[in-house]
Design a protein around this motif. Sequence first.
Motif, PDB file in Angstrom:
ATOM      1  N   THR A 285      -5.627 -12.686 -13.456  1.00  0.00           N
ATOM      2  CA  THR A 285      -4.299 -14.382 -13.906  1.00  0.00           C
ATOM      3  C   THR A 285      -4.666 -14.703 -14.522  1.00  0.00           C
ATOM      4  O   THR A 285      -4.287 -15.265 -15.996  1.00  0.00           O
TER       5      THR A 285
ATOM      6  N   ALA B  69      -5.328 -22.880 -19.153  1.00  0.00           N
ATOM      7  CA  ALA B  69      -7.040 -21.611 -19.146  1.00  0.00           C
ATOM      8  C   ALA B  69      -7.459 -21.735 -20.423  1.00  0.00           C
ATOM      9  O   ALA B  69      -8.593 -21.487 -20.407  1.00  0.00           O
TER      10      ALA B  69
ATOM     11  N   GLU C 202       0.175 -23.490 -17.033  1.00  0.00           N
ATOM     12  CA  GLU C 202      -0.494 -22.440 -16.770  1.00  0.00           C
ATOM     13  C   GLU C 202      -1.495 -21.739 -18.009  1.00  0.00           C
ATOM     14  O   GLU C 202      -2.954 -21.911 -17.960  1.00  0.00           O
ATOM     15  N   GLN C 203      -0.791 -21.901 -19.444  1.00  0.00           N
ATOM     16  CA  GLN C 203      -1.921 -20.946 -20.482  1.00  0.00           C
ATOM     17  C   GLN C 203      -2.619 -22.203 -21.098  1.00  0.00           C
ATOM     18  O   GLN C 203      -3.792 -21.753 -21.688  1.00  0.00           O
TER      19      GLN C 203
ATOM     20  N   ARG D 198      -1.922 -14.178 -22.933  1.00  0.00           N
ATOM     21  CA  ARG D 198      -0.423 -14.974 -23.297  1.00  0.00           C
ATOM     22  C   ARG D 198      -0.373 -16.315 -23.583  1.00  0.00           C
ATOM     23  O   ARG D 198       0.120 -16.624 -25.512  1.00  0.00           O
TER      24      ARG D 198
ATOM     25  N   SER E 239      -4.914 -12.773 -18.047  1.00  0.00           N
ATOM     26  CA  SER E 239      -3.630 -12.909 -18.226  1.00  0.00           C
ATOM     27  C   SER E 239      -2.632 -13.946 -19.707  1.00  0.00           C
ATOM     28  O   SER E 239      -2.205 -14.002 -20.111  1.00  0.00           O
ATOM     29  N   ARG E 240      -3.057 -15.324 -18.661  1.00  0.00           N
ATOM     30  CA  ARG E 240      -2.735 -16.721 -19.199  1.00  0.00           C
ATOM     31  C   ARG E 240      -3.552 -16.946 -20.094  1.00  0.00           C
ATOM     32  O   ARG E 240      -2.761 -17.237 -21.043  1.00  0.00           O
TER      33      ARG E 240
END
Length: 199
Positions: free
Chosen positions: A156, A132, A128-129, A163, A159-160
């Motif tokens: 979201t 993104a 997911e990161q 992070r 945030s991904r």
Amino acid sequence: MAPADKSGGEHDNASAQPDPRDDLVSHLPALRAFALSLTRESASADDLVQDTIVKAWTNMDKFQAGTNLRAWLFTILRNTFYSARRKTKREVSDSDGLYAARLSTRPDHDGRLALRDFRAAFEQLPDEQREALILVGASGFSYEEVADMTGVAIGTVKSRANRGRRKLAELLHLGENEELNMNDQVTLAVMAPNHPVRR
């Protein structure tokens, strides 16, 4: 006479609309880069792009004229990838190192951080990161566009991405205010929170 004139006018307006199919080829490099970031294997990426183009071509009537064609194509590619992944429910193993041996890297440059080190760190991020960062950073989509493509809230997506950047900085042993010393613009875009690559 009036109905004939109205019909003729509508036909002229419809014919004046450019056919989105004419623009598909221009998006192939970006689609392949995104596919490669998801599959991590060249042949699979090519297959994924081909499936995406076929689906886009056959469903072009569902594309809304005036909207972002690249975002629509990326959404099809992403959905195709995850749909196939759910069906297989397994990761590609590389116990013999054959996959790693096929990977190509650019030559080292004069910067402190080699591109291969960045790629190795990038591969360690959760899916997911990594997704993104590719979409927001390297592909230049807005947070809103990525949220639409992935079906999650804008917060979201942010945030991904944040992070992912923090994890990359940690893996690359970068200090809090230390900047990347690299020449690769796509890599820099992935790490820069406010400067995505523009299409």
